[in-house]
Design an enzyme around this catalytic site. Structure first.
Site, PDB file in Angstrom:
ATOM      1  N   HIS A 181     -36.787  19.105 161.408  1.00 37.65           N
ATOM      2  CA  HIS A 181     -35.772  18.256 160.742  1.00 37.65           C
ATOM      3  C   HIS A 181     -35.519  18.704 159.307  1.00 37.65           C
ATOM      4  O   HIS A 181     -35.126  17.890 158.473  1.00 37.65           O
ATOM      5  CB  HIS A 181     -36.185  16.773 160.747  1.00 37.65           C
ATOM      6  CG  HIS A 181     -36.669  16.281 162.071  1.00 37.65           C
ATOM      7  ND1 HIS A 181     -35.841  15.729 163.013  1.00 37.65           N
ATOM      8  CD2 HIS A 181     -37.913  16.291 162.618  1.00 37.65           C
ATOM      9  CE1 HIS A 181     -36.551  15.388 164.094  1.00 37.65           C
ATOM     10  NE2 HIS A 181     -37.812  15.735 163.878  1.00 37.65           N
ATOM     11  N   SER A 215     -19.060  35.971 141.477  1.00 36.38           N
ATOM     12  CA  SER A 215     -17.965  35.014 141.379  1.00 36.38           C
ATOM     13  C   SER A 215     -16.959  35.523 140.366  1.00 36.38           C
ATOM     14  O   SER A 215     -17.322  36.178 139.395  1.00 36.38           O
ATOM     15  CB  SER A 215     -18.515  33.658 140.948  1.00 36.38           C
ATOM     16  OG  SER A 215     -17.506  32.903 140.308  1.00 36.38           O
ATOM     17  N   LYS A 253     -23.326  34.039 139.098  1.00 34.17           N
ATOM     18  CA  LYS A 253     -23.444  33.848 140.546  1.00 34.17           C
ATOM     19  C   LYS A 253     -23.831  35.097 141.320  1.00 34.17           C
ATOM     20  O   LYS A 253     -23.444  36.203 140.999  1.00 34.17           O
ATOM     21  CB  LYS A 253     -22.109  33.338 141.101  1.00 34.17           C
ATOM     22  CG  LYS A 253     -21.786  31.940 140.653  1.00 34.17           C
ATOM     23  CD  LYS A 253     -22.574  30.909 141.418  1.00 34.17           C
ATOM     24  CE  LYS A 253     -21.821  30.544 142.672  1.00 34.17           C
ATOM     25  NZ  LYS A 253     -22.585  29.599 143.469  1.00 34.17           N
ATOM     26  N   GLU A 275     -23.050  34.484 155.032  1.00 28.31           N
ATOM     27  CA  GLU A 275     -22.156  33.379 155.398  1.00 28.31           C
ATOM     28  C   GLU A 275     -21.083  33.840 156.384  1.00 28.31           C
ATOM     29  O   GLU A 275     -20.717  33.114 157.309  1.00 28.31           O
ATOM     30  CB  GLU A 275     -21.477  32.814 154.147  1.00 28.31           C
ATOM     31  CG  GLU A 275     -22.430  32.051 153.244  1.00 28.31           C
ATOM     32  CD  GLU A 275     -21.791  31.733 151.900  1.00 28.31           C
ATOM     33  OE1 GLU A 275     -21.797  30.556 151.521  1.00 28.31           O
ATOM     34  OE2 GLU A 275     -21.284  32.654 151.229  1.00 28.31           O
TER      35      GLU A 275
END
Ligand code: ARG
Length: 479
Positions: free
Chosen positions: A169, A290, A296, A303
């Site tokens: 979980h 970024s 960043k 992804e």
């Protein structure tokens, strides 16, 4: 139909492999709509292979004279050379690659080219080329996945003995070895490899000789054509042969499951590379910055892997939906099989290329993992097990340990830091050795059953993985 342009009837231009019974050429929009050249162009070399086999069959059946056969053969080889050199130019108006190739062959060798299609239909021709293509792609994908397995194997060896919190979980659950966690993925990928092998066997069946649907009337020995083409078997029913796309579904299903696994791995690495987790650092070369935030470092490649999973699932749904209402045998709907399969294969190959490298450059932050082990009461189950070993029924031990956890929470510490004196106030079953039991490594190494996380077991699993990888490489080499 007012504005529909119709072309002049030109029967000498083999733009279509049919046309005799038509009084008008097809409307340009209809022609463009049905054209599949862009998608099936990549089948060219496989179609040539199929045609070479077809020519051999016709030679043996006495349809092609030896001279004609060798002229077809030479012509096809020449087209092959042209194609490999990037010199093969198909007319974009050609209905598909099969049309374009026949047209080219005619330009090279003349009317003998028109004998090649004797007893053959595009229905068996297309699916023969498609299967040959898919066979090669499956092999490349298995090889790529084995590379990923090797990279995970290296990671698992390199970090043997490094503990981490295991999760259920997404909550701290029990300590495990990082290598054990990594090996969970190699199990998944091994199953993917098995599925891909299955897809390979399903694909390796030659439909050539099935004609449009009823089988060729010429004396073609299908069996002798299949081996040299690289098929393991031949189809047993001509109707099924031209209308079966199970092999395409099989491979895309295998690829979908594979992508599901990569997507889960991606999700974990996205999470693990956050400041909050910090379990791993991703290589600069596989991350992006970024345009506005200078600090960043984003896990875009990972992804995108997660994102492209949907595309592969999309292909699977396309194929299943395309097939579900089709009467036997061939229907033009089935032309849509190729874009779906090609996109899934391309997507997965790109994923494998990236991941076999990316995994080799991931840094594990053992310090962060260590820090994370000190909270979340990961050893609570071990306390319950300790009491159970002392004779307390597990359910009671569970309840009592729950109270100990509550005590630790209220005190603001982890259960593992409770002292012997504090614990013995809960039960006389606690002995001074409890402090040794409350140890991450002890917890991990107490789990020695097959498949568990004890270091000894994990080392065995790593050995088994090694064997499996070379076993699969062996099979692949023999396909
Ligand atoms: N490009 C088509 C395909 O891939 C060729 C088959 C056309 N056959 C036919 N009977 N209309 O399916």
């Amino acid at each position: 139909m007012k504005n529909v342009k119709r072309k002049k009837h030109d029967k000498d231009n083999v733009l279509h492999l049919w046309g005799g019974r038509f009084e008008q050429e097809p409307a340009e929009v209809a022609d463009r709509f049905a054209n599949s050249l862009k998608a099936d162009r990549r089948l060219a070399l496989y179609d040539i292979k199929g045609s070479l086999a077809q020519a051999r069959g016709l030679l043996n059946a006495g349809i092609l004279a030896p001279g004609e056969y060798s002229s077809v053969q030479k012509g096809l080889h020449r087209i092959e050379t042209e194609f490999r050199a990037g010199r093969f130019v198909a007319d974009p108006a050609d209905e598909d690659i099969h049309t374009a190739l026949e047209k080219r062959l005619h330009a090279i060798i003349g009317d003998t080219a028109y004998k090649l299609h004797t007893g053959r239909s595009r229905n068996d021709q297309v699916v023969t080329a498609f299967r040959l293509y898919q066979i090669d792609e499956i092999k490349a994908i298995i090889a790529g996945l084995l590379d990923v397995q090797s990279a995970l194997h290296v990671l698992a060896i390199r970090h043997i003995g490094v503990p981490m919190p295991g999760f259920t979980h997404l909550q701290h659950a029990q300590p495990v070895l990082l290598s054990h966690h990594l090996l969970a993925y190699t199990e998944m990928f091994n199953r993917d490899i098995e599925r891909l092998f299955h897809a390979y066997y399903a694909t390796s069946v030659m439909p050539l000789g099935s004609g449009a649907l009823a089988g060729t009337p010429y004396d073609i020995d299908r069996e002798t054509l299949s081996g040299p083409l690289g098929f393991r078997d031949i189809s047993m029913n001509s109707i099924d042969a031209v209308s079966d796309r199970d092999f395409a579904v099989d491979v895309v299903y295998a690829l979908s499951t594979l992508m599901m696994h990569f997507s889960r791995l991606s999700e974990e690495l996205v999470l693990w590379s956050t400041d909050e987790f910090g379990f791993v650092s991703l290589p600069d070369a596989f991350t992006t910055g970024s345009s506005i935030m200078p600090q960043k470092k984003n896990p875009d490649v990972i992804e995108l892997t997660r994102g492209r999973t949907g595309r592969v699932y999309g292909s699977l749904i396309s194929l299943l939906t395309m097939m579900k209402g089709l009467p036997l045998s061939y229907n033009r709907d089935m032309q849509e099989d190729k874009p779906a399969v090609f996109d899934a294969l391309d997507t997965v190959k790109a994923v494998l290329d990236v991941w076999s490298q990316l995994l080799r450059h991931i840094t594990v932050n053992t310090g962060k993992l260590h820090e994370s082990l000190s909270h979340g009461n990961l050893l609570a189950t071990d306390i319950a097990d300790y009491l159970t070993r002392g004779g307390m029924p597990f359910r009671k031990a569970h309840a009592l340990t729950g109270r100990i956890v509550l005590y630790a929470i209220k005190k603001g510490v982890d259960v593992s830091s409770l002292s012997y004196d504090e614990l013995k106030a809960f039960s006389p079953l606690f002995r001074p050795d409890i402090v040794h039991a409350l140890d991450i490594k002890a917890s991990i190494n107490s789990r020695v059953v097959t498949g568990a996380t004890a270091e000894k077991q994990v080392k065995t699993s790593i050995k088994k993985l090694e064997k499996k990888i070379s076993h699969y490489r062996g099979i692949l080499g023999r396909l």
